[in-house]
Each structure stands twice: as C-alpha cells, then as structure tokens.
Motif scaffolding. Structure first.
Motif, PDB file in Angstrom:
ATOM      1  N   LEU A   1      -5.060 -17.310 -59.941  1.00  0.00           N
ATOM      2  CA  LEU A   1      -3.782 -17.378 -60.640  1.00  0.00           C
ATOM      3  C   LEU A   1      -3.282 -18.800 -60.903  1.00  0.00           C
ATOM      4  O   LEU A   1      -2.855 -19.119 -62.027  1.00  0.00           O
ATOM      5  CB  LEU A   1      -2.718 -16.609 -59.840  1.00  0.00           C
ATOM      6  CG  LEU A   1      -1.317 -16.550 -60.440  1.00  0.00           C
ATOM      7  CD1 LEU A   1      -1.335 -15.778 -61.752  1.00  0.00           C
ATOM      8  CD2 LEU A   1      -0.344 -15.929 -59.458  1.00  0.00           C
ATOM      9  N   LEU A   2      -3.298 -19.657 -59.910  1.00  0.00           N
ATOM     10  CA  LEU A   2      -2.637 -20.955 -60.051  1.00  0.00           C
ATOM     11  C   LEU A   2      -3.326 -21.908 -61.035  1.00  0.00           C
ATOM     12  O   LEU A   2      -2.620 -22.657 -61.733  1.00  0.00           O
ATOM     13  CB  LEU A   2      -2.415 -21.591 -58.687  1.00  0.00           C
ATOM     14  CG  LEU A   2      -1.437 -20.785 -57.801  1.00  0.00           C
ATOM     15  CD1 LEU A   2      -1.170 -21.492 -56.488  1.00  0.00           C
ATOM     16  CD2 LEU A   2      -0.147 -20.464 -58.517  1.00  0.00           C
TER      17      LEU A   2
ATOM     18  N   MET B   1      -1.714 -20.957 -64.225  1.00  0.00           N
ATOM     19  CA  MET B   1      -0.300 -21.317 -64.321  1.00  0.00           C
ATOM     20  C   MET B   1      -0.097 -22.744 -64.812  1.00  0.00           C
ATOM     21  O   MET B   1       0.926 -23.064 -65.394  1.00  0.00           O
ATOM     22  CB  MET B   1       0.407 -21.152 -62.975  1.00  0.00           C
ATOM     23  CG  MET B   1       0.521 -19.733 -62.477  1.00  0.00           C
ATOM     24  SD  MET B   1       1.540 -18.697 -63.529  1.00  0.00           S
ATOM     25  CE  MET B   1       0.328 -17.701 -64.346  1.00  0.00           C
ATOM     26  N   ARG B   2      -1.056 -23.626 -64.570  1.00  0.00           N
ATOM     27  CA  ARG B   2      -0.907 -25.018 -64.991  1.00  0.00           C
ATOM     28  C   ARG B   2      -1.580 -25.296 -66.339  1.00  0.00           C
ATOM     29  O   ARG B   2      -1.538 -26.398 -66.856  1.00  0.00           O
ATOM     30  CB  ARG B   2      -1.447 -25.962 -63.920  1.00  0.00           C
ATOM     31  CG  ARG B   2      -2.946 -25.797 -63.712  1.00  0.00           C
ATOM     32  CD  ARG B   2      -3.547 -26.807 -62.797  1.00  0.00           C
ATOM     33  NE  ARG B   2      -3.401 -28.154 -63.235  1.00  0.00           N
ATOM     34  CZ  ARG B   2      -4.201 -28.757 -64.127  1.00  0.00           C
ATOM     35  NH1 ARG B   2      -5.180 -28.105 -64.707  1.00  0.00           N
ATOM     36  NH2 ARG B   2      -4.006 -30.019 -64.441  1.00  0.00           N
TER      37      ARG B   2
ATOM     38  N   TRP C   1       0.325 -20.708 -71.500  1.00  0.00           N
ATOM     39  CA  TRP C   1       1.740 -20.575 -71.837  1.00  0.00           C
ATOM     40  C   TRP C   1       2.005 -20.627 -73.341  1.00  0.00           C
ATOM     41  O   TRP C   1       3.155 -20.505 -73.774  1.00  0.00           O
ATOM     42  CB  TRP C   1       2.553 -21.667 -71.128  1.00  0.00           C
ATOM     43  CG  TRP C   1       2.512 -21.489 -69.652  1.00  0.00           C
ATOM     44  CD1 TRP C   1       1.812 -22.240 -68.754  1.00  0.00           C
ATOM     45  CD2 TRP C   1       3.179 -20.485 -68.887  1.00  0.00           C
ATOM     46  NE1 TRP C   1       2.008 -21.765 -67.478  1.00  0.00           N
ATOM     47  CE2 TRP C   1       2.837 -20.685 -67.535  1.00  0.00           C
ATOM     48  CE3 TRP C   1       4.027 -19.433 -69.211  1.00  0.00           C
ATOM     49  CZ2 TRP C   1       3.320 -19.878 -66.504  1.00  0.00           C
ATOM     50  CZ3 TRP C   1       4.502 -18.621 -68.195  1.00  0.00           C
ATOM     51  CH2 TRP C   1       4.136 -18.855 -66.863  1.00  0.00           C
TER      52      TRP C   1
ATOM     53  N   TRP D   1       9.655 -20.501 -63.343  1.00  0.00           N
ATOM     54  CA  TRP D   1       8.582 -20.914 -64.254  1.00  0.00           C
ATOM     55  C   TRP D   1       8.198 -22.369 -64.003  1.00  0.00           C
ATOM     56  O   TRP D   1       7.018 -22.689 -63.819  1.00  0.00           O
ATOM     57  CB  TRP D   1       9.051 -20.701 -65.696  1.00  0.00           C
ATOM     58  CG  TRP D   1       8.161 -21.241 -66.754  1.00  0.00           C
ATOM     59  CD1 TRP D   1       6.936 -20.763 -67.131  1.00  0.00           C
ATOM     60  CD2 TRP D   1       8.427 -22.362 -67.600  1.00  0.00           C
ATOM     61  NE1 TRP D   1       6.436 -21.521 -68.154  1.00  0.00           N
ATOM     62  CE2 TRP D   1       7.332 -22.501 -68.466  1.00  0.00           C
ATOM     63  CE3 TRP D   1       9.496 -23.251 -67.713  1.00  0.00           C
ATOM     64  CZ2 TRP D   1       7.262 -23.502 -69.433  1.00  0.00           C
ATOM     65  CZ3 TRP D   1       9.421 -24.236 -68.678  1.00  0.00           C
ATOM     66  CH2 TRP D   1       8.327 -24.360 -69.528  1.00  0.00           C
TER      67      TRP D   1
ATOM     68  N   ILE E   1       6.522 -22.768 -60.404  1.00  0.00           N
ATOM     69  CA  ILE E   1       5.147 -22.294 -60.248  1.00  0.00           C
ATOM     70  C   ILE E   1       4.163 -23.246 -60.918  1.00  0.00           C
ATOM     71  O   ILE E   1       3.063 -23.481 -60.402  1.00  0.00           O
ATOM     72  CB  ILE E   1       4.970 -20.829 -60.751  1.00  0.00           C
ATOM     73  CG1 ILE E   1       3.634 -20.245 -60.280  1.00  0.00           C
ATOM     74  CG2 ILE E   1       5.034 -20.728 -62.251  1.00  0.00           C
ATOM     75  CD1 ILE E   1       3.578 -19.923 -58.828  1.00  0.00           C
ATOM     76  N   ILE E   2       4.543 -23.815 -62.036  1.00  0.00           N
ATOM     77  CA  ILE E   2       3.672 -24.793 -62.699  1.00  0.00           C
ATOM     78  C   ILE E   2       3.552 -26.046 -61.838  1.00  0.00           C
ATOM     79  O   ILE E   2       2.456 -26.574 -61.632  1.00  0.00           O
ATOM     80  CB  ILE E   2       4.197 -25.127 -64.114  1.00  0.00           C
ATOM     81  CG1 ILE E   2       4.041 -23.906 -65.024  1.00  0.00           C
ATOM     82  CG2 ILE E   2       3.476 -26.341 -64.696  1.00  0.00           C
ATOM     83  CD1 ILE E   2       4.736 -24.010 -66.357  1.00  0.00           C
TER      84      ILE E   2
ATOM     85  N   SER F   1       1.514 -25.370 -58.666  1.00  0.00           N
ATOM     86  CA  SER F   1       0.093 -25.223 -59.007  1.00  0.00           C
ATOM     87  C   SER F   1      -0.629 -26.558 -59.025  1.00  0.00           C
ATOM     88  O   SER F   1      -1.812 -26.630 -58.684  1.00  0.00           O
ATOM     89  CB  SER F   1      -0.048 -24.547 -60.369  1.00  0.00           C
ATOM     90  OG  SER F   1       0.493 -23.253 -60.348  1.00  0.00           O
TER      91      SER F   1
END
Length: 187
Positions: free
Chosen positions: A28-29, A32-33, A38, A143, A146-147, A150
C-alpha cells in the motif's frame, strides 16, 4: 546536539522503516507516495472546480498550482541544496538496514518535498472548501499524512525531513489560502 538529533532521527526512521514492516504496508504505502496513483483525484479536483465554480474555478486551480509551485520551489530548489542531507537509502551507515521498496533517487532528503507539497495543497483546499464541505478537514489531513508517512516507510526520508516538510507545507497552505481569500474575485 545536532549529532544526537540525527541519531534519534535515524533510530526513529528504522523503527518505522523496518519495525512496521508488513505485507499490507509493503504493497500500500509505495502506492500512496506515487503521483500517478493520485492522478484521478487531481483530475477530479480540476473538473469539480470548473463545473462547480465556473470562472472562479480557474482562480482556485491557479491558486492551487501556485501553492504547489511555492512548496516545491522552497523545499526542492532552495532548502534541499542548502542543507544537502543524504536520503536514508543513500546513507552508507544504513546500507545493511534499508529495505528497497522504491527506487531511492539521487536528490537530497531535507525537507521532504512530498510532505511539503501535499500538506500545502491539503491546507489550501481545506480553507477553500471547508465552509461547504466540513469533512475535507480530516480527509485532507489524512491524505497529506499518509503520503508523508509513506516517505519514511519506503526509506527515502527521515522522520524529521517529513515533519519539517509538513510544517513548511502547512505554513505555505495557510499563506496561499489567506492570499486566495484576500484576492478572491467576486465572480
């Protein structure tokens, strides 16, 4: 003093980078970056602003791009070269401890431009849309968080890089949202 702060930062980095390691975060991470992950959200924001706000939408998008540009310029072009801190994934003393989840990159580490840019954008959007949509506050902050988090987990930034980048982004977002409110056209 600086040496003990760097030691603390490296230890905290390893607690996050290695200590929280698990298959879900490993999958996942890195996503996220990733800016391409996105892209649908960014497209939604553009379309939403144009449809919902018409002419004023152009102004919102312009200010949003200005917010991003200021954040990126300050973090990547000004502060990073001045400080010149190596990324943890490029640090020789950590070479045996790094789990390579994403390519490391050759740029500097301090501050995290991801954290700066996303907190700046989140704060700006929160101030623009909060009156009409209150959930943007927790959603926007989560949001950006989490970015930023990460970046530590994947091994490209130390926690202090992310914390300073986040604070810088918050300041930029507050300033550009204030500018937005001050210069807002009456459309």
């Amino acid at each position: 003093m600086i040496e003990s702060l760097q030691q603390f930062d490296a230890e905290l980095f390893l607690k996050i980078h290695r200590g929280l390691s698990n298959p879900i975060f490993d999958w996942l991470l890195p996503l996220m970056r990733n800016r391409f992950f996105w892209a649908p959200l960014y497209l939604f924001i553009l379309v939403f602003c144009f449809i919902e706000y018409k002419k004023k939408g152009w102004y919102i998008i312009g200010m949003l791009l200005f917010t991003f540009a200021i954040g990126d310029m300050l973090a990547s072009r000004l502060i990073k070269p001045l400080i010149g801190r190596l990324r943890p994934c490029n640090e020789l003393t950590l070479a045996d401890d790094i789990i390579h989840r994403v390519p490391c990159g050759s740029g500097y580490s301090f501050p995290s431009a991801h954290a700066t840019n996303h907190f700046a954008i989140a704060i700006f959007l929160i101030f623009v849309f909060y009156d009409k949509w209150k959930p943007i506050l927790p959603v926007g902050l989560a949001w950006a968080f989490i970015i930023a988090f990460s970046q530590i987990y994947v091994g490209v930034h130390y926690p202090i890089d992310v914390m300073v980048g986040s604070v810088l982004g918050i300041i930029i977002g507050l300033c550009t949202s204030k500018l937005y409110k001050t210069l807002q056209p009456q459309l």
